[in-house]
Write a protein that holds these residues in place. Structure first.
Motif, PDB file in Angstrom:
ATOM      1  N   ILE A  24       2.211  -5.768   0.217  1.00 32.79           N
ATOM      2  CA  ILE A  24       3.657  -5.658   0.472  1.00 32.79           C
ATOM      3  C   ILE A  24       3.970  -4.505   1.420  1.00 32.79           C
ATOM      4  O   ILE A  24       5.010  -4.498   2.063  1.00 32.79           O
ATOM      5  CB  ILE A  24       4.495  -5.488  -0.822  1.00 32.79           C
ATOM      6  N   HIS A  27     -13.287  -3.187 -20.217  1.00 31.05           N
ATOM      7  CA  HIS A  27     -13.491  -2.166 -19.175  1.00 31.05           C
ATOM      8  C   HIS A  27     -12.460  -1.091 -19.494  1.00 31.05           C
ATOM      9  O   HIS A  27     -11.308  -1.167 -19.069  1.00 31.05           O
ATOM     10  CB  HIS A  27     -13.262  -2.768 -17.785  1.00 31.05           C
ATOM     11  N   ALA A  60      -4.153  -5.778  -6.248  1.00 24.84           N
ATOM     12  CA  ALA A  60      -2.774  -5.286  -6.120  1.00 24.84           C
ATOM     13  C   ALA A  60      -2.301  -4.691  -7.429  1.00 24.84           C
ATOM     14  O   ALA A  60      -2.737  -5.110  -8.498  1.00 24.84           O
ATOM     15  CB  ALA A  60      -1.848  -6.426  -5.725  1.00 24.84           C
ATOM     16  N   GLY A  61      -1.407  -3.738  -7.303  1.00 24.68           N
ATOM     17  CA  GLY A  61      -0.766  -3.252  -8.501  1.00 24.68           C
ATOM     18  C   GLY A  61      -0.754  -1.765  -8.606  1.00 24.68           C
ATOM     19  O   GLY A  61      -1.263  -1.061  -7.742  1.00 24.68           O
ATOM     20  N   ALA A  62      -0.161  -1.326  -9.688  1.00 26.81           N
ATOM     21  CA  ALA A  62      -0.093   0.106  -9.944  1.00 26.81           C
ATOM     22  C   ALA A  62      -1.487   0.593 -10.298  1.00 26.81           C
ATOM     23  O   ALA A  62      -2.254  -0.122 -10.932  1.00 26.81           O
ATOM     24  CB  ALA A  62       0.854   0.350 -11.101  1.00 26.81           C
ATOM     25  N   SER A  63      -1.812   1.804  -9.854  1.00 28.90           N
ATOM     26  CA  SER A  63      -3.088   2.383 -10.257  1.00 28.90           C
ATOM     27  C   SER A  63      -2.820   3.508 -11.250  1.00 28.90           C
ATOM     28  O   SER A  63      -1.691   3.977 -11.372  1.00 28.90           O
ATOM     29  CB  SER A  63      -3.863   2.890  -9.046  1.00 28.90           C
ATOM     30  N   VAL A  94      -9.441  -7.506 -10.047  1.00 30.05           N
ATOM     31  CA  VAL A  94      -9.945  -6.133 -10.108  1.00 30.05           C
ATOM     32  C   VAL A  94      -8.874  -5.192 -10.683  1.00 30.05           C
ATOM     33  O   VAL A  94      -9.180  -4.178 -11.299  1.00 30.05           O
ATOM     34  CB  VAL A  94     -10.388  -5.649  -8.703  1.00 30.05           C
ATOM     35  N   SER A  95      -7.598  -5.552 -10.498  1.00 30.78           N
ATOM     36  CA  SER A  95      -6.487  -4.705 -10.970  1.00 30.78           C
ATOM     37  C   SER A  95      -6.642  -4.418 -12.463  1.00 30.78           C
ATOM     38  O   SER A  95      -7.037  -5.301 -13.236  1.00 30.78           O
ATOM     39  CB  SER A  95      -5.145  -5.411 -10.760  1.00 30.78           C
ATOM     40  N   ASN A  96      -6.284  -3.218 -12.850  1.00 33.25           N
ATOM     41  CA  ASN A  96      -6.386  -2.809 -14.260  1.00 33.25           C
ATOM     42  C   ASN A  96      -5.093  -3.035 -15.025  1.00 33.25           C
ATOM     43  O   ASN A  96      -4.031  -3.058 -14.407  1.00 33.25           O
ATOM     44  CB  ASN A  96      -6.737  -1.320 -14.320  1.00 33.25           C
ATOM     45  N   VAL A 155      -8.626   0.571  -3.422  1.00 33.89           N
ATOM     46  CA  VAL A 155      -9.662  -0.329  -3.933  1.00 33.89           C
ATOM     47  C   VAL A 155      -9.811  -1.545  -3.019  1.00 33.89           C
ATOM     48  O   VAL A 155     -10.923  -1.939  -2.656  1.00 33.89           O
ATOM     49  CB  VAL A 155      -9.334  -0.754  -5.385  1.00 33.89           C
ATOM     50  N   ILE A 167       3.902  -7.829 -11.536  1.00 36.14           N
ATOM     51  CA  ILE A 167       3.415  -8.098 -10.168  1.00 36.14           C
ATOM     52  C   ILE A 167       2.652  -9.429 -10.129  1.00 36.14           C
ATOM     53  O   ILE A 167       2.861 -10.260  -9.238  1.00 36.14           O
ATOM     54  CB  ILE A 167       2.528  -6.927  -9.680  1.00 36.14           C
ATOM     55  N   VAL A 227      -8.260  -4.570 -16.410  1.00 36.80           N
ATOM     56  CA  VAL A 227      -8.812  -5.776 -15.785  1.00 36.80           C
ATOM     57  C   VAL A 227      -8.990  -6.940 -16.769  1.00 36.80           C
ATOM     58  O   VAL A 227      -8.781  -8.102 -16.390  1.00 36.80           O
ATOM     59  CB  VAL A 227     -10.118  -5.437 -15.025  1.00 36.80           C
ATOM     60  N   ASN A 235       1.787  -4.241 -14.067  1.00 36.87           N
ATOM     61  CA  ASN A 235       0.917  -5.179 -13.354  1.00 36.87           C
ATOM     62  C   ASN A 235       1.146  -6.636 -13.746  1.00 36.87           C
ATOM     63  O   ASN A 235       1.003  -7.532 -12.914  1.00 36.87           O
ATOM     64  CB  ASN A 235      -0.544  -4.759 -13.491  1.00 36.87           C
ATOM     65  N   TYR A 267      -8.240   8.722  -6.996  1.00 38.15           N
ATOM     66  CA  TYR A 267      -8.463   7.274  -7.123  1.00 38.15           C
ATOM     67  C   TYR A 267      -9.974   7.045  -7.113  1.00 38.15           C
ATOM     68  O   TYR A 267     -10.724   7.964  -6.784  1.00 38.15           O
ATOM     69  CB  TYR A 267      -7.812   6.495  -5.963  1.00 38.15           C
ATOM     70  N   THR A 268     -10.402   5.840  -7.489  1.00 38.49           N
ATOM     71  CA  THR A 268     -11.819   5.487  -7.321  1.00 38.49           C
ATOM     72  C   THR A 268     -11.875   4.347  -6.310  1.00 38.49           C
ATOM     73  O   THR A 268     -10.963   3.523  -6.260  1.00 38.49           O
ATOM     74  CB  THR A 268     -12.470   5.033  -8.643  1.00 38.49           C
ATOM     75  N   SER A 275     -13.615  -8.215 -12.695  1.00 37.15           N
ATOM     76  CA  SER A 275     -14.769  -7.369 -12.331  1.00 37.15           C
ATOM     77  C   SER A 275     -15.357  -6.696 -13.572  1.00 37.15           C
ATOM     78  O   SER A 275     -16.519  -6.269 -13.568  1.00 37.15           O
ATOM     79  CB  SER A 275     -14.368  -6.322 -11.288  1.00 37.15           C
TER      80      SER A 275
HETATM   81  P1  NAD Z   1      -3.324   1.643  -4.642  1.00 40.40           P
HETATM   82  O1  NAD Z   1      -1.999   2.098  -5.147  1.00 40.40           O
HETATM   83  O2  NAD Z   1      -4.036   2.445  -3.644  1.00 40.40           O
HETATM   84  O3  NAD Z   1      -3.216   0.147  -4.083  1.00 40.40           O
HETATM   85  C1  NAD Z   1      -2.480  -0.848  -4.696  1.00 40.40           C
HETATM   86  C2  NAD Z   1      -1.905  -1.697  -3.591  1.00 40.40           C
HETATM   87  O4  NAD Z   1      -1.265  -2.839  -4.168  1.00 40.40           O
HETATM   88  C3  NAD Z   1      -0.872  -0.975  -2.738  1.00 40.40           C
HETATM   89  O5  NAD Z   1      -1.268  -0.998  -1.365  1.00 40.40           O
HETATM   90  C4  NAD Z   1       0.408  -1.768  -2.973  1.00 40.40           C
HETATM   91  O6  NAD Z   1       1.251  -1.833  -1.830  1.00 40.40           O
HETATM   92  C5  NAD Z   1      -0.176  -3.133  -3.325  1.00 40.40           C
HETATM   93  N1  NAD Z   1       0.769  -4.008  -4.008  1.00 40.40           N
HETATM   94  C6  NAD Z   1       1.600  -3.716  -5.024  1.00 40.40           C
HETATM   95  N2  NAD Z   1       2.315  -4.809  -5.342  1.00 40.40           N
HETATM   96  C7  NAD Z   1       1.919  -5.804  -4.526  1.00 40.40           C
HETATM   97  C8  NAD Z   1       2.297  -7.161  -4.357  1.00 40.40           C
HETATM   98  N3  NAD Z   1       3.233  -7.737  -5.134  1.00 40.40           N
HETATM   99  N4  NAD Z   1       1.672  -7.893  -3.413  1.00 40.40           N
HETATM  100  C9  NAD Z   1       0.711  -7.328  -2.620  1.00 40.40           C
HETATM  101  N5  NAD Z   1       0.337  -6.052  -2.725  1.00 40.40           N
HETATM  102  C10 NAD Z   1       0.929  -5.296  -3.668  1.00 40.40           C
HETATM  103  O7  NAD Z   1      -4.220   1.477  -5.960  1.00 40.40           O
HETATM  104  P2  NAD Z   1      -5.815   1.348  -5.994  1.00 40.40           P
HETATM  105  O8  NAD Z   1      -6.402   2.677  -6.241  1.00 40.40           O
HETATM  106  O9  NAD Z   1      -6.254   0.514  -4.848  1.00 40.40           O
HETATM  107  O10 NAD Z   1      -6.017   0.511  -7.353  1.00 40.40           O
HETATM  108  C11 NAD Z   1      -5.653  -0.850  -7.387  1.00 40.40           C
HETATM  109  C12 NAD Z   1      -5.921  -1.431  -8.771  1.00 40.40           C
HETATM  110  O11 NAD Z   1      -7.340  -1.471  -9.003  1.00 40.40           O
HETATM  111  C13 NAD Z   1      -5.348  -0.584  -9.908  1.00 40.40           C
HETATM  112  O12 NAD Z   1      -4.826  -1.431 -10.916  1.00 40.40           O
HETATM  113  C14 NAD Z   1      -6.539   0.189 -10.415  1.00 40.40           C
HETATM  114  O13 NAD Z   1      -6.388   0.646 -11.739  1.00 40.40           O
HETATM  115  C15 NAD Z   1      -7.607  -0.907 -10.282  1.00 40.40           C
HETATM  116  N6  NAD Z   1      -9.002  -0.454 -10.324  1.00 40.40           N
HETATM  117  C16 NAD Z   1      -9.847  -1.244 -10.997  1.00 40.40           C
HETATM  118  C17 NAD Z   1     -11.181  -0.879 -11.123  1.00 40.40           C
HETATM  119  C18 NAD Z   1     -12.120  -1.765 -11.908  1.00 40.40           C
HETATM  120  O14 NAD Z   1     -13.265  -1.392 -12.218  1.00 40.40           O
HETATM  121  N7  NAD Z   1     -11.701  -2.969 -12.259  1.00 40.40           N
HETATM  122  C19 NAD Z   1     -11.641   0.294 -10.538  1.00 40.40           C
HETATM  123  C20 NAD Z   1     -10.743   1.077  -9.814  1.00 40.40           C
HETATM  124  C21 NAD Z   1      -9.397   0.700  -9.734  1.00 40.40           C
END
Ligand code: NAD
Length: 329
Positions: A53, A193, A96-99, A136-138, A31, A116, A140, A113, A245-246, A161
């Motif tokens: 990280i 969301h 950032a965070g778990a997806s 943006v992290s979920n 994302v 984090i 959200v 999350n 992933y999205t 978002s």
């Molecule tokens: P991903 O696993 O590909 O990326 C997450 C990144 O966060 C990783 O690169 C990881 O190393 C990093 N990270 C983890 N802890 C960290 C820290 N303490 N400091 C810096 N970086 C850190 O996941 P993704 O597919 O990119 O999704 C990311 C987030 O976005 C998820 O929570 C997902 O659910 C959310 N998301 C939200 C929407 C929305 O509409 N709001 C849509 C899609 C995804």
């Protein structure tokens, strides 16, 4: 370096201060990188810092983007953190965070999350005290509320978002059904969301013509419309199942919010922010159509909802409130 190539201009004034647009994206995963790429090609920032990280992957991603700079408007892209090269950014975008894994709901991510964010937010506050924070992290809405509490920033400057992506999906599917362009469909998804999100059917309109008449009937088949909403609500799960992933659409949705902030556009977007006194909803972050500009979320539309939509929104707010109440912040 290259002293012989240039002659310095001795009359350059040192007190000239041009305002550069500086952004930090924390989380350079799927994302975060879709956001970075979209923001880079849409000329959002003069300086864009990516923080993660996983520093090896981060270096690779940043190199890959930098090699594309000759094809777009000038932008300086760096790997770093809010504590070093990211200091005093205008906008900090957190992905950032778990997806989600297939089968997981967005709400399943809360505990991981929140932990984090507890590590990340203090540095954001310390080094970017005037930034607008875009989450943006979920999940959200929860993460936006958590950020609000952890940062102590004014609510206007802590934005999620929210359902900007869901509203885009809604408009897209309705537009496909009607054979018109999604830009010409006005339709909003509000609330969480996630699984309790609410389609505002009573306000869907095309060129001012409502989809449903006063009696609540529509030329379009009701079951087909309901199926459209089910597809909107489940789109994230469907894409996760298919590609893991999205990324692209959320990258573009986030860029739209960033443009509204950086360019002071006063755009109405269904971002998530702190809601108080709306149909009895208090102290919950969720999405409503809101006016977004350089000051953040400056006001919300007083949307008139029918009884069913009101009940659904209150239910969505209650689900979020129950989760906020379990969090030890
Ligand atoms: P991903 O696993 O590909 O990326 C997450 C990144 O966060 C990783 O690169 C990881 O190393 C990093 N990270 C983890 N802890 C960290 C820290 N303490 N400091 C810096 N970086 C850190 O996941 P993704 O597919 O990119 O999704 C990311 C987030 O976005 C998820 O929570 C997902 O659910 C959310 N998301 C939200 C929407 C929305 O509409 N709001 C849509 C899609 C995804």
């Amino acid at each position: 370096m290259f002293e012989t190539l240039f002659t310095p201009n001795s009359s350059v004034e040192t007190n000239v201060n041009i305002r550069l647009r500086k952004g930090v994206i924390i989380g350079a995963g799927q994302v975060g990188m879709a956001c970075a790429y979209s923001m880079m090609i849409q000329n959002c920032f003069d300086e864009l810092i990516l923080q993660d990280i996983n520093t090896d992957r981060l270096q690779g991603e940043v190199m890959d983007l930098i090699h594309g700079v000759p094809f777009v408007e000038p932008v300086e892209i760096k790997a770093g953190t809010v504590a070093d090269v990211g200091q005093n950014a205008d906008l900090v975008i957190i992905t950032a965070g778990a997806s989600q894994k297939p089968g997981e709901s967005r709400l399943d991510l809360v505990v991981r999350n929140v932990a984090i964010f507890k590590k990340l937010i203090p540095d954001v506050v310390k080094y970017c005290p005037n930034a607008t924070l875009l989450i943006v992290s979920n999940p959200v809405d929860i993460m936006t509320y958590v950020t609000l509490k952890l940062s102590g920033f004014p609510a206007a400057r802590v934005i999620g978002s929210g359902t900007v992506l869901d509203s885009a999906r809604f408009r897209t599917l309705l537009a496909q059904k009607m054979g018109i362009d999604p830009h010409s469909v006005h339709a909003y998804i509000i609330g969480e969301h996630g699984d309790s999100e609410v389609p505002v059917w009573s306000k869907v309109n095309i060129a001012g013509m409502p989809l449903y008449d006063r009696e609540g009937s529509s030329e379009l088949d009701n079951a087909a419309l309901q199926e459209i909403f089910e597809r909107v609500k489940n789109a994230g799960y469907e894409i996760l199942k298919l590609k893991g992933y999205t990324s692209y659409a959320i990258g573009l949705a986030t860029t739209e919010i960033v443009q509204a902030i950086l360019r002071g556009q006063d755009r109405i977007l269904t971002v998530s922010s702190l809601v108080n006194d709306f149909y009895g909803i208090h102290d919950v972050c969720l999405s409503l159509p809101s006016v977004v500009n350089e000051k953040g979320v400056i006001k919300m539309v007083n949307l008139t909802l029918n009884d069913r939509e009101q009940q659904q929104l209150i239910h969505s707010a209650q689900i979020l409130r129950n989760i906020f109440d379990t969090l030890a912040l």
